[in-house]
Design an enzyme around this catalytic site. Structure first.
Site, mmCIF file in Angstrom:
data_model
loop_
_atom_site.group_PDB
_atom_site.id
_atom_site.type_symbol
_atom_site.label_atom_id
_atom_site.label_comp_id
_atom_site.label_asym_id
_atom_site.label_seq_id
_atom_site.Cartn_x
_atom_site.Cartn_y
_atom_site.Cartn_z
ATOM 1 N N GLU A 82 97.967 58.346 57.087
ATOM 2 C CA GLU A 82 99.264 59.009 57.167
ATOM 3 C C GLU A 82 99.226 60.426 56.617
ATOM 4 O O GLU A 82 100.096 61.239 56.889
ATOM 5 C CB GLU A 82 100.345 58.195 56.431
ATOM 6 C CG GLU A 82 100.291 58.234 54.914
ATOM 7 C CD GLU A 82 99.197 57.349 54.326
ATOM 8 O OE1 GLU A 82 98.985 57.415 53.117
ATOM 9 O OE2 GLU A 82 98.549 56.604 55.085
ATOM 10 N N ASP A 100 87.190 93.238 77.200
ATOM 11 C CA ASP A 100 87.037 94.514 77.888
ATOM 12 C C ASP A 100 86.169 95.415 77.008
ATOM 13 O O ASP A 100 85.895 95.105 75.852
ATOM 14 C CB ASP A 100 88.407 95.141 78.127
ATOM 15 C CG ASP A 100 88.343 96.297 79.110
ATOM 16 O OD1 ASP A 100 87.274 96.532 79.682
ATOM 17 O OD2 ASP A 100 89.377 96.959 79.292
ATOM 18 N N ASP A 110 95.999 59.478 48.196
ATOM 19 C CA ASP A 110 96.588 60.632 48.880
ATOM 20 C C ASP A 110 96.691 61.837 47.950
ATOM 21 O O ASP A 110 96.421 62.982 48.344
ATOM 22 C CB ASP A 110 97.983 60.278 49.413
ATOM 23 C CG ASP A 110 97.913 59.416 50.674
ATOM 24 O OD1 ASP A 110 96.801 59.229 51.188
ATOM 25 O OD2 ASP A 110 98.969 58.924 51.117
ATOM 26 N N ASP A 148 94.840 93.480 76.375
ATOM 27 C CA ASP A 148 96.112 94.062 75.928
ATOM 28 C C ASP A 148 96.954 94.643 77.044
ATOM 29 O O ASP A 148 97.998 95.240 76.784
ATOM 30 C CB ASP A 148 95.855 95.135 74.876
ATOM 31 C CG ASP A 148 95.001 96.279 75.404
ATOM 32 O OD1 ASP A 148 94.614 96.244 76.594
ATOM 33 O OD2 ASP A 148 94.702 97.219 74.633
ATOM 34 N N ASN A 199 87.206 49.862 51.759
ATOM 35 C CA ASN A 199 88.000 49.137 50.771
ATOM 36 C C ASN A 199 89.038 48.238 51.422
ATOM 37 O O ASN A 199 89.254 47.090 51.003
ATOM 38 C CB ASN A 199 88.700 50.129 49.828
ATOM 39 C CG ASN A 199 87.774 50.644 48.749
ATOM 40 O OD1 ASN A 199 86.704 50.078 48.518
ATOM 41 N ND2 ASN A 199 88.149 51.716 48.092
ATOM 42 N N ASN A 243 97.087 53.587 47.552
ATOM 43 C CA ASN A 243 97.177 54.539 48.659
ATOM 44 C C ASN A 243 97.791 55.863 48.205
ATOM 45 O O ASN A 243 97.342 56.949 48.593
ATOM 46 C CB ASN A 243 98.007 53.921 49.785
ATOM 47 C CG ASN A 243 97.926 54.724 51.064
ATOM 48 O OD1 ASN A 243 96.845 54.946 51.597
ATOM 49 N ND2 ASN A 243 99.069 55.169 51.558
#
Length: 834
Positions: free
Chosen positions: A270, A312, A672, A575, A643, A668
């Site tokens: 997540e 170019d 994180d 450009d 794990n 968890n």
């Protein structure tokens, strides 16, 4: 365009009221949600919703403490994710605002530049070549105005527009000669318009749903999606397996359900969207410091994957300080006549003036007294020339300048040294061609200058007038190569990025520049040769050729498509109006701050300075970004996944759940937190040396090699806890919680580099956060919250064994990692590169 003294435009106060009434001038309205709604959106995640339902069930069943702790953990995790993404989004928006498209608007009697989103009906807008039409409107004044409105009509050729007042104007009539529409492009000329419709009320806005196409996902985005699907498949199988085992063993249904959901949360990456967005935003901020504004964040990673840069010559490899050095007749003699004709043409040309026009006008001022312009055939990239019909003393003449080869093909006569007009026979043609070749060999950019008489009543110039011309001579320009370009080209080549030049100049001039910059020429294709080739033939040649000369926009596009078909990641630097299709086609479109609007809109990156050095820095930044995202993915597919797999497998032989659901969630969350500084980590030089592209096979193989090691050491931990410490449920869960956090966090120092970890230094903050999280995990069993979290103090012997276990685990991972990379190198593969 002359300002009309009777038109003062809207006042700022009137414009503000109209903006409230009609809304922003945007085809697709972007509604900015409140911060609260943005925060709540992070709860709209299937796993989070399931956990919230589980919390309510726990509370109803009387387990309020567990419900409260799980709720706090979820809140902390969601808040962490929201804060990081919100800050990244704000930073990206600020950068994008720096290169927002603006329009020249008359407000309170003064001309000013304002963002097109702030335009309202009734505004007076001034247009010139290269501008995007910012809204629908009627022309008040127009001068040689040619518009490309193919986005609405599908017609690729420009149409001429006039300022006229129809009896019953239809604001949606694309065939109207006085109406202009949002999304169209000014090819040449200038105009003043009155806005009639903005935003979704415009013709483009009304059909936006059918026109709007989501850009195809990049290789990086596809790779992230594939990785997510891979993890989700494993998650589904493990969760289903865990539920079935617990049901068969007649364990409490609610506990089993919570355990399975928590396991799914632990397995789900997540944090990946946050890591990606924060890493890309950090890259964008680094690029902004180098004076490059990133409009599309994923373009940073695309820069890292880029292995071919098409550009170019002018302004990139040269100084773009063009000087008119020579103006010679057909015999190679300096003559004022050539300069006068070139000056006439450039002075009266109404389209977007090129640097060559500027050089002609700055070379020497020539009096235009008595001359007046009658009409013009604007420049286009197919004809490669511009013609102006002028008159003095009732004598009309068509003055033409353009690509010398094309001009010579249209000439039947030439002026000799005395000014006499003589036929351009074969001998004279060969002599002029030799002169052109010599000028090109000397490094000059050359324009052909020609003319023809016109009848006094000839009122309009058309393309067919450009025939039976009288050749006058050549205007020769010098644009010296940039001193800095040579080393940068060498650095790009050394970094695995080929540079291919796509130019409208001829081969000799381009070779001269390449020789000055020590850029080897591996092959040349001209526009004429490309036009005669089928796509398959071009596909076969495009790999070896690095000079494409005298190419028009359509041919540039074909070259880019051929390179992409050969699985290259292609960048394009341009450009001009003619560059917009190629900027769209390339994987990474790059433009400059001084580019025309249509080019800036098409580009994914805008350079505030026209310098290849920042492009090389962008390539390195893209590879750094990719490297840090890959570190998180490799972590998720190794220790973290191992794990969670151990946890699922342990349900087969343990008479109790190996961890409580809230302990899994806490695990968890701490994991994180340890990874939040990963976007700031250092990346090894060898990972920056070559293009970085997504390789799903590498990820899968890495997971199968490193992932099981974590599970093996987890099972060793299980054995020690049961056999040595005779652990009950609480001690078992406490011991394994500490061991799982320590191993899956500390392994980042092994996985983050292909080197020996002692030879690659991590970022200071990554070290601090990782060690702090491990320390927190070890301290939790001794904290006042231990009882509520289901922990108990661990014996001192456990920490001694844990230190040995962690050391053995890290050494094993390092050994297997080195074996894995040696095997890849032996197979001539690179882990993140192609």
């Amino acid at each position: 365009m002359v300002n009309d003294p009777t038109d003062t435009g809207l006042s700022n106060a009137e414009a503000a009221l109209l903006l409230k009434q009609y809304g922003a001038n945007e085809v697709k309205s972007v509604r900015q949600r409140s911060i609260v709604l943005q925060f709540l959106a992070h709860f709209y995640n299937p796993l989070v919703l399931v956990l919230l339902i589980a919390i309510m069930i726990s509370a109803v069943n009387g387990d309020q403490i567990s419900a409260l702790i799980i709720g706090v953990i979820i809140l902390m995790s969601v808040t962490l994710d929201f804060i990081q993404e919100y800050r990244a989004g704000r930073s990206a928006a600020k950068l994008a605002a720096q290169v927002a498209i603006t329009a020249t608007v008359l407000r309170d009697g003064k001309l000013s530049e304002i963002p097109v989103a702030q335009l309202v009906p009734g505004d007076t807008v001034y247009l010139s070549a290269g501008d995007l039409i910012p809204a629908d409107g009627q022309l008040l004044e127009a001068k040689d105005l040619f518009i490309n409105q193919s986005q609405l009509t599908g017609e690729s050729y420009p149409v001429e527009k006039y300022a006229e007042t129809p009896a019953n104007p239809d604001p949606g009539d694309v065939e109207s000669k006085s109406a202009v529409f949002m999304g169209s492009t000014v090819i040449s000329g200038s105009a003043r318009m009155r806005i009639t419709r903005t935003g979704q009320a415009t013709a483009l806005g009304q059909i936006a749903g059918s026109l709007e196409k989501k850009p195809p996902p990049t290789a990086f985005e596809l790779g992230i999606r594939q990785f997510g699907m891979l993890i989700m498949r494993f998650t589904f199988l493990l969760v289903l397996f865990t539920l079935l085992v617990n049901v068969v063993l007649h364990r409490p249904l609610l506990d089993s359900f919570l355990f399975a959901v928590a396991l799914a949360v632990g397995l789900t990456p997540e944090l990946l969207p946050m890591v990606v967005s924060v890493t890309l935003t950090r890259g964008a901020l680094r690029m902004a410091a180098l004076k490059v504004i990133v409009k599309r964040l994923s373009a940073i990673q695309d820069m890292g994957a880029m292995d071919i840069l098409c550009t170019d010559k002018t302004g990139t490899l040269t100084e773009a300080k063009i000087r008119l050095e020579r103006h010679v007749n057909a015999q190679g003699q300096e003559t004022q006549r050539v300069l006068e004709l070139a000056y006439l043409n450039s002075y009266f040309e109404s389209g977007l003036k090129s640097p060559l026009d500027d050089a002609i006008l700055l070379h020497r001022e020539i009096a235009m007294t008595g001359w007046k312009k009658i009409d013009e055939v604007p420049f286009d990239f197919e004809r490669r020339r511009v013609s102006v019909l002028v008159e003095r003393a009732e004598n009309r003449m068509l003055a033409v300048k353009g690509a010398p080869e094309d001009i010579l093909n249209l000439c039947t006569h030439y002026e000799d040294a005395t000014g006499a007009i003589v036929p351009l026979d074969e001998a004279a043609q060969q002599s002029v061609n030799r002169l052109l070749e010599q000028l090109g060999t000397d490094g000059f950019r050359v324009l052909g200058i020609a003319w023809r008489k016109a009848a006094p009543d000839h009122a309009h110039a058309v393309v067919t007038d450009e025939s039976e011309l009288v050749f006058c001579g050549f205007a020769a320009f010098l644009d010296p190569p940039k001193v800095s370009a040579g080393p940068v080209l060498a650095a790009l080549q050394a970094s695995g990025v080929q540079v291919k030049i796509l130019t409208g100049d001829n081969e000799r001039v381009t070779r001269h520049v390449c020789n000055r910059l020590n850029l080897p020429v591996t092959g040349v294709l001209t526009g004429t040769e490309i036009a005669a080739m089928q796509d398959d033939a071009l596909l076969a040649r495009v790999e070896e050729v690095n000079l494409f000369c005298r190419v028009n926009p359509a041919q540039k596009n074909r070259v880019l498509l051929a390179l992409k078909a050969r699985k290259h990641v292609v960048g394009y630097l341009g450009d001009g109006i003619n560059d917009a299709p190629s900027l769209h086609t390339a994987d990474i479109g790059i433009s400059v701050a001084g580019a025309v609007d249509v080019a800036k809109q098409a580009a994914a990156m805008i350079m505030l300075e026209h310098d290849l050095k920042v492009l090389h820095a962008g390539v390195i930044e893209g590879r750094r970004t990719f490297g840090n995202v890959m570190k998180y993915i490799m972590m998720a597919t190794s220790s973290n996944f191992g794990n969670m797999f151990s946890m699922a497998a342990s349900t087969l032989f343990l008479p109790f759940l190996p961890l409580l659901p809230l302990q899994i969630l806490l695990n968890n969350l701490l994991y994180d937190l340890s990874e939040i500084t990963l976007p700031m980590d250092n990346v090894d030089q060898e990972d920056l040396a070559q293009p970085s592209q997504w390789d799903m096979n590498f990820i899968r193989n890495f997971m199968m090699t490193i992932g099981p090691i974590s599970s093996i050491f987890d099972f060793v931990t299980f054995y020690l806890l049961i056999a040595v410490f005779n652990a009950d449920e609480t001690l078992f869960r406490t011991g394994w919680f500490v061991e799982s956090i320590a191993t899956q966090v500390l392994v980042i120092f092994i996985i983050r580099t292909r080197r020996n970890p002692f030879h690659s230094h991590p970022n200071r903050w990554l070290t601090i956060t990782s060690l702090s999280i491990v320390a927190i995990a070890m301290a939790l069993p001794l904290s006042p919250f231990a009882e509520y979290l289901g922990f108990t103090p661990l014996p001192a012997l456990f920490f001694g064994l844990l230190a040995v276990l962690i050391g053995a685990y890290l050494l094993t991972v390092e050994y297997c990692k080195q074996w894995f990379y040696r095997r890849l190198n032996h197979a001539s593969h690179k882990p993140f590169s192609t």
